[in-house]
Design an enzyme around this catalytic site. Structure first.
Site, PDB file in Angstrom:
ATOM      1  N   TYR A  53       0.830  -1.211   0.000  1.00  0.00           N
ATOM      2  CA  TYR A  53       0.000   0.000   0.000  1.00  0.00           C
ATOM      3  C   TYR A  53       0.862   1.257   0.000  1.00  0.00           C
ATOM      4  O   TYR A  53       0.567   2.220  -0.699  1.00  0.00           O
ATOM      5  CB  TYR A  53      -0.930   0.006   1.224  1.00  0.00           C
ATOM      6  CG  TYR A  53      -1.974   1.099   1.148  1.00  0.00           C
ATOM      7  CD1 TYR A  53      -3.236   0.832   0.615  1.00  0.00           C
ATOM      8  CD2 TYR A  53      -1.688   2.390   1.580  1.00  0.00           C
ATOM      9  CE1 TYR A  53      -4.188   1.827   0.519  1.00  0.00           C
ATOM     10  CE2 TYR A  53      -2.645   3.398   1.481  1.00  0.00           C
ATOM     11  CZ  TYR A  53      -3.891   3.112   0.948  1.00  0.00           C
ATOM     12  OH  TYR A  53      -4.824   4.098   0.851  1.00  0.00           O
TER      13      TYR A  53
ATOM     14  N   PHE B 115      -7.215  20.387 -24.308  1.00  0.00           N
ATOM     15  CA  PHE B 115      -7.969  19.161 -24.589  1.00  0.00           C
ATOM     16  C   PHE B 115      -9.326  19.231 -23.868  1.00  0.00           C
ATOM     17  O   PHE B 115      -9.471  19.967 -22.897  1.00  0.00           O
ATOM     18  CB  PHE B 115      -7.164  17.933 -24.146  1.00  0.00           C
ATOM     19  CG  PHE B 115      -7.850  16.654 -24.510  1.00  0.00           C
ATOM     20  CD1 PHE B 115      -8.021  16.315 -25.840  1.00  0.00           C
ATOM     21  CD2 PHE B 115      -8.355  15.806 -23.543  1.00  0.00           C
ATOM     22  CE1 PHE B 115      -8.689  15.140 -26.188  1.00  0.00           C
ATOM     23  CE2 PHE B 115      -9.017  14.633 -23.886  1.00  0.00           C
ATOM     24  CZ  PHE B 115      -9.187  14.303 -25.209  1.00  0.00           C
ATOM     25  N   ASP B 116     -10.294  18.441 -24.345  1.00  0.00           N
ATOM     26  CA  ASP B 116     -11.656  18.594 -23.806  1.00  0.00           C
ATOM     27  C   ASP B 116     -11.766  18.320 -22.310  1.00  0.00           C
ATOM     28  O   ASP B 116     -12.504  19.010 -21.604  1.00  0.00           O
ATOM     29  CB  ASP B 116     -12.689  17.782 -24.605  1.00  0.00           C
ATOM     30  CG  ASP B 116     -12.397  16.305 -24.637  1.00  0.00           C
ATOM     31  OD1 ASP B 116     -11.240  15.930 -24.408  1.00  0.00           O
ATOM     32  OD2 ASP B 116     -13.319  15.526 -24.911  1.00  0.00           O
TER      33      ASP B 116
ATOM     34  N   ASP C  62       0.608  20.067 -20.363  1.00  0.00           N
ATOM     35  CA  ASP C  62      -0.217  18.873 -20.466  1.00  0.00           C
ATOM     36  C   ASP C  62       0.635  17.974 -21.351  1.00  0.00           C
ATOM     37  O   ASP C  62       0.717  18.163 -22.561  1.00  0.00           O
ATOM     38  CB  ASP C  62      -1.561  19.213 -21.130  1.00  0.00           C
ATOM     39  CG  ASP C  62      -2.377  17.957 -21.416  1.00  0.00           C
ATOM     40  OD1 ASP C  62      -1.803  16.855 -21.368  1.00  0.00           O
ATOM     41  OD2 ASP C  62      -3.578  18.091 -21.715  1.00  0.00           O
TER      42      ASP C  62
ATOM     43  N   ALA D 128       0.864  14.734 -22.277  1.00  0.00           N
ATOM     44  CA  ALA D 128       0.450  13.398 -22.723  1.00  0.00           C
ATOM     45  C   ALA D 128       1.346  12.835 -23.831  1.00  0.00           C
ATOM     46  O   ALA D 128       1.693  11.661 -23.830  1.00  0.00           O
ATOM     47  CB  ALA D 128      -1.004  13.436 -23.195  1.00  0.00           C
TER      48      ALA D 128
ATOM     49  N   LYS E 207      -0.722   7.548 -23.296  1.00  0.00           N
ATOM     50  CA  LYS E 207      -0.186   7.858 -24.626  1.00  0.00           C
ATOM     51  C   LYS E 207       1.309   7.509 -24.622  1.00  0.00           C
ATOM     52  O   LYS E 207       1.660   6.358 -24.804  1.00  0.00           O
ATOM     53  CB  LYS E 207      -0.403   9.345 -24.966  1.00  0.00           C
ATOM     54  CG  LYS E 207      -1.848   9.686 -25.308  1.00  0.00           C
ATOM     55  CD  LYS E 207      -2.701   9.913 -24.107  1.00  0.00           C
ATOM     56  CE  LYS E 207      -4.035  10.527 -24.433  1.00  0.00           C
ATOM     57  NZ  LYS E 207      -4.940  10.519 -23.274  1.00  0.00           N
TER      58      LYS E 207
ATOM     59  N   HIS F   3     -19.650  14.486 -26.224  1.00  0.00           N
ATOM     60  CA  HIS F   3     -19.383  13.608 -27.369  1.00  0.00           C
ATOM     61  C   HIS F   3     -19.295  12.137 -26.976  1.00  0.00           C
ATOM     62  O   HIS F   3     -19.545  11.258 -27.775  1.00  0.00           O
ATOM     63  CB  HIS F   3     -18.142  14.070 -28.156  1.00  0.00           C
ATOM     64  CG  HIS F   3     -16.823  13.689 -27.564  1.00  0.00           C
ATOM     65  ND1 HIS F   3     -15.784  13.197 -28.321  1.00  0.00           N
ATOM     66  CD2 HIS F   3     -16.374  13.727 -26.298  1.00  0.00           C
ATOM     67  CE1 HIS F   3     -14.748  12.952 -27.542  1.00  0.00           C
ATOM     68  NE2 HIS F   3     -15.078  13.276 -26.327  1.00  0.00           N
TER      69      HIS F   3
HETATM   70  N1  F0G Z   1      -4.704  15.802 -22.351  1.00  0.00           N
HETATM   71  C1  F0G Z   1      -4.606  15.424 -23.623  1.00  0.00           C
HETATM   72  C2  F0G Z   1      -3.789  16.240 -24.573  1.00  0.00           C
HETATM   73  C3  F0G Z   1      -5.275  14.291 -24.071  1.00  0.00           C
HETATM   74  O1  F0G Z   1      -5.183  13.938 -25.345  1.00  0.00           O
HETATM   75  C4  F0G Z   1      -6.037  13.543 -23.141  1.00  0.00           C
HETATM   76  C5  F0G Z   1      -6.757  12.361 -23.553  1.00  0.00           C
HETATM   77  C6  F0G Z   1      -6.080  13.955 -21.809  1.00  0.00           C
HETATM   78  C7  F0G Z   1      -5.399  15.100 -21.442  1.00  0.00           C
HETATM   79  C8  F0G Z   1      -6.874  13.211 -20.774  1.00  0.00           C
HETATM   80  O2  F0G Z   1      -6.222  12.029 -20.450  1.00  0.00           O
HETATM   81  O3  F0G Z   1      -7.775  10.204 -21.187  1.00  0.00           O
HETATM   82  O4  F0G Z   1      -5.894   9.773 -19.607  1.00  0.00           O
HETATM   83  O5  F0G Z   1      -7.867  11.051 -18.871  1.00  0.00           O
HETATM   84  N2  F0G Z   1      -6.933  12.050 -24.736  1.00  0.00           N
HETATM   85  C9  F0G Z   1      -7.554  10.864 -25.259  1.00  0.00           C
HETATM   86  C10 F0G Z   1      -7.665  11.009 -26.746  1.00  0.00           C
HETATM   87  C11 F0G Z   1      -8.823  10.463 -24.614  1.00  0.00           C
HETATM   88  O6  F0G Z   1      -8.346  10.164 -27.351  1.00  0.00           O
HETATM   89  O7  F0G Z   1      -7.079  11.919 -27.326  1.00  0.00           O
HETATM   90  P1  F0G Z   1      -6.992  10.702 -20.009  1.00  0.00           P
END
Ligand code: F0G
Length: 458
Positions: A72, A124-125, A215, A217, A258, A450
């Site tokens: 843990y 990102f969304d 960010d 990713a 990613k 979406h």
């Molecule tokens: N930031 C970016 C640039 C992303 O592309 C994503 C996720 C996230 C944050 C959120 O991360 O999914 O691990 O919670 N992108 C995926 C996509 C879902 O299909 O582009 P997450």
């Protein structure tokens, strides 16, 4: 062909693909309310919905799964990951979370207050969602070239420095807790941000006493583009470039699904002990204890190994080479795509593909539906559905870019699979004038619609 053009790995395990008929797919997509997220994956032949969590892990990553320490607190797997994070990013403080949006939730809980303004490059969304749900505002400061799919800019993800400076000139700085740069910029087409731009934004933030975050990713893919496209970086290693990129920021959120080349996981990195401690409380409340966050010990180990693999030049050459392969094929058929090629996906410009379908009828979603019916291929709409409604006016937001994204999972598909994809798109493009009506919404969620939206044909 030489080594740099082939995959730097061989295949030890394979997964069966199931085929379906066009007639079946018409039924499946109708039952899915024309939302590609609602399809069963077994009814999808080539799944380009996302490159997130869909990666194939290496034998060394699977070995880490077996070595996972599931204690843990204070697990060995945590310290393995800590060493990798210090080595690659130069960050002492970090928190593991279960995925990128969880990192946003935890860190933004510590940093964002109602009424704040968060500038960035096409957030990102989920990032935008976590800003707006705190009654703060995400301001897009991406360079103009990003919204012209034909403009050949090498770093289309760049922040427009004038726009950013203007914001700082008109806003009270204490109302801008941080600026966030998304590397690569997913919403603008997987487009990279240059080292110079990162450095310039960092200077503006420093002058205004505001933090700069990544960010991160797709940080490794961004580093690859810096090496390939930016003057002065050709002879630097990916690791050196990554280290320099991260040296300009005060913190980062990362979806490890990613460039972590894993199936689940997220990270928060911080320089400030004070903010780390604030965020730690939220991490414990929302995610889990500090040394595992939202992950199992085995996942921490696989992530540590994945981050090291993702920063190898030969891996990135093959990875981004594959995206470029599909890009070049589509380009040779004159299909309108975001140019130049991005890091993780090819983006079809649906406004140009179906000029007869107005944005209010979701042309990118229509293209996604038709591509599924034609070839069992699943992409994702990056357009009006994804853009949600304006939280103030309740009206649809019509983004400049209306795209169908074909995201390529890491180490999963071969060039033959991509040839198949290109052929099916070409087939639809040839008969593009036959499509006269788009889609309409019958049900939608108030935010991040979406994922669950229900549609029907007009
Ligand atoms: N930031 C970016 C640039 C992303 O592309 C994503 C996720 C996230 C944050 C959120 O991360 O999914 O691990 O919670 N992108 C995926 C996509 C879902 O299909 O582009 P997450």
């Amino acid at each position: 062909m030489n080594f740099s053009e082939m995959e730097p790995y061989k295949i030890k395990m394979v997964e069966r693909l199931k085929t379906t008929t066009k007639k079946e797919r018409k039924k499946f997509i109708k039952n899915a309310k024309f939302n590609l997220f609602n399809l069963k994956s077994e009814n999808v032949l080539i799944d380009l919905l996302t490159d997130s969590g869909t990666n194939a892990m290496s034998d060394e990553q699977w070995s880490e799964i077996m070595l996972g320490d599931e204690s843990y607190a204070g697990a060995e797997s945590y310290f393995k990951l800590k060493e990798t994070i210090e080595d690659l990013f130069g960050f002492e403080y970090f928190l593991p979370t279960h995925q990128g949006r969880a990192s946003e939730n935890v860190l933004f809980s510590a940093l964002i207050k109602e009424g704040n303004i968060i500038p960035g490059n096409a957030h990102f969304d989920t990032t935008k969602g976590h800003i707006e749900s705190r009654k703060a505002e995400a301001i897009d400061c991406t360079i103009e070239e990003a919204s012209d799919t034909t403009a050949e800019h090498p770093f289309k993800g760049n922040v427009d420095l004038n726009k950013l400076q203007k914001l700082f000139a008109t806003e009270d700085n204490s109302n801008i807790p941080f600026v966030i740069i998304t590397i690569t910029c997913n919403s603008a087409g997987g487009q990279p941000v240059s080292m110079k731009n990162i450095k310039d934004v960092a200077k503006i933030c420093k002058d205004n006493d505001t933090m700069l975050l990544f960010d991160a990713a797709r940080f490794a893919e961004n580093a690859f583009f810096i090496k390939e496209r930016e003057k002065g970086y050709k002879s630097k290693t990916i690791k050196e470039i990554v280290k320099e990129m991260f040296s300009y920021v005060d913190g980062f959120t990362m979806s490890c699904k990613k460039d972590g080349i894993v199936n689940i996981g997220g990270l928060i990195g911080l320089r400030s002990k004070d903010i780390y401690q604030k965020a730690s409380t939220y991490n414990i409340m929302y995610e889990g204890y500090l040394t595992y966050g939202g992950m199992a010990g085995r996942d921490l180990g696989a992530l540590s190994q994945g981050l090291r693999e993702a920063t190898k030049y030969s891996y990135l050459q093959s990875r981004i080479g594959k995206v470029k392969y599909l890009f070049d094929k589509l380009d040779s058929y004159n299909i309108p795509i975001q140019k130049p090629a991005g890091g993780h996906a090819v983006f079809i410009d649906a406004k140009k593909f179906f000029p007869q379908i107005p944005q209010s009828q979701f042309p990118a979603q229509l293209l996604g539906v038709e591509l599924y019916i034609e070839g069992g291929i699943r992409g994702v709409e990056i357009g009006t559905l994804l853009a949600d409604r304006d939280p103030k006016t309740g009206k649809n937001r019509y983004p400049d870019l209306e795209l169908l994204r074909l995201a390529i999972p890491r180490r999963v598909y071969t060039k033959n699979h991509l040839d198949y994809v290109a052929n099916k798109i070409k087939k639809i493009y040839k008969k593009r004038e036959d499509y006269n009506k788009g889609l309409k919404i019958v049900r939608e969620a108030p935010i991040l619609r979406h994922f669950t939206v229900e549609l029907e044909r007009l």
